[in-house]
Design an enzyme around this catalytic site. Structure first.
Site, PDB file in Angstrom:
ATOM      1  N   ARG A 180       3.263   0.371  10.644  1.00  0.00           N
ATOM      2  CA  ARG A 180       4.200  -0.079  11.252  1.00  0.00           C
ATOM      3  C   ARG A 180       5.009  -0.856  12.000  1.00  0.00           C
ATOM      4  NH1 ARG A 180       2.226   5.491  13.750  1.00  0.00           N
ATOM      5  NH2 ARG A 180       0.591   4.423  13.189  1.00  0.00           N
ATOM      6  N   THR A 206      -9.694   5.429  11.729  1.00  0.00           N
ATOM      7  CA  THR A 206      -9.034   4.457  12.782  1.00  0.00           C
ATOM      8  C   THR A 206      -7.862   4.569  14.151  1.00  0.00           C
ATOM      9  OG1 THR A 206      -6.857   3.303  11.782  1.00  0.00           O
ATOM     10  CG2 THR A 206      -8.611   1.758  12.129  1.00  0.00           C
ATOM     11  N   LYS A 213       0.887  -1.375   0.434  1.00  0.00           N
ATOM     12  CA  LYS A 213       0.123   0.245   0.157  1.00  0.00           C
ATOM     13  C   LYS A 213       0.419   1.359   0.231  1.00  0.00           C
ATOM     14  CE  LYS A 213      -2.005   1.413   3.835  1.00  0.00           C
ATOM     15  NZ  LYS A 213      -2.311   2.930   4.035  1.00  0.00           N
TER      16      LYS A 213
END
Ligand code: C5P
Length: 255
Positions: free
Chosen positions: A232, A140, A49
């Protein structure tokens, strides 16, 4: 020693299936850093992505770099503009041959419809397959209190995510991006064929950073997510390959 071999082959086969559900977010500032991660991580993820940071820094050549390495590409720019402008941006992504892209539900029904129609028309013109158009619901990073106070929306965050998901489905999008906390409800109202992509994934004990509504990879899959987006927890790990393998192992147990 030779007895271990069949186990390894079975493990590799299983991983090949489950890796298609893992999308790795390349939130890095340069093409070079992106390249290094794709080279290192392509055995563990079906899709990479590209988001605002890398795309703004390096532009469409990031798409070419990922395609060149044989992985699928998800361009996550969360388009949110008037319908005509979003339609043009989606057409440009179709011409670049991306596999998935995002628009924001807050842009409204007309904008979502324009994105879907533009994608289909442009793909037909090109003789190719349209990308999956995914509508971002409630980010989120929002938590209930600030969402209500700052957005001034009378519904709960979950109700808003479900309302937006239904609107996106009616507008013809292929699916949504939603936090793991809303996956089960969205699946319940939108049905089994509507794609749910879920960021906010944190292996147990991993730092949350700016994310609020998180689950572990296994929990998110068990809740009904089709794809997990992990950034991450993999890309900032001391050994990104090992971190990706651990996540795939956990996904295998819960699929
Ligand atoms: O590093 P982390 O796993 O938190 O990265 C999550 C990725 O998913 C980021 O690239 C972020 O832009 C994206 N995303 C998100 N929440 C959404 C939509 C996309 O975190 N609702």
């Amino acid at each position: 020693m030779w007895r271990l071999k069949p186990c390894k082959i079975i493990w590799e086969r299983k991983i090949k299936v489950i890796r298609d559900k893992l999308i790795i977010a390349l939130d890095v500032p340069t093409l070079e850093q992106g390249k290094r991660l794709v080279d290192q991580l392509h055995p563990y993820a079906g899709t990479f992505k590209v988001g605002l940071e890398l795309y703004t820094a390096e532009g469409p050549r990031v798409i070419d770099m990922i395609k060149h390495r044989g992985s699928k590409i998800f361009v996550d720019l969360k388009f949110h503009d008037i319908p005509n402008t979003v339609a043009g941006a989606v057409r440009a992504l179709v011409r670049k041959g991306v596999d998935m892209c995002t628009v924001h539900t807050a842009g409204g029904r007309a904008m979502l419809k324009a994105a879907v129609e533009a994608s289909r028309e442009e793909a037909q013109r090109q003789g190719g397959t349209p990308p999956k158009i995914l509508a971002v619901t409630v980010l989120t990073s929002w938590e209930e209190k600030s969402f209500r106070e700052e957005m001034g929306i009378p519904r709960s965050l979950k109700e808003q995510a479900i309302t937006w998901a239904l609107m996106a489905q009616e507008a013809g999008t292929d699916g949504v991006v939603a936090s793991p906390w809303e996956v089960e409800d969205i699946r319940g109202v939108c049905g089994p064929r509507f794609i749910i992509v879920t960021p906010g994934i944190r292996p147990r004990g991993a730092p949350l950073g700016d994310q609020c509504r998180v689950m572990t990879p296994g929990e998110a899959l068990a809740a009904g997510a089709d794809y997990l987006v992990v950034g991450r927890a993999i890309t900032a790990a001391p050994d990104p390959g090992a971190a990706a393998r651990d996540i795939l192992e956990e996904m295998l147990k819960f699929q």
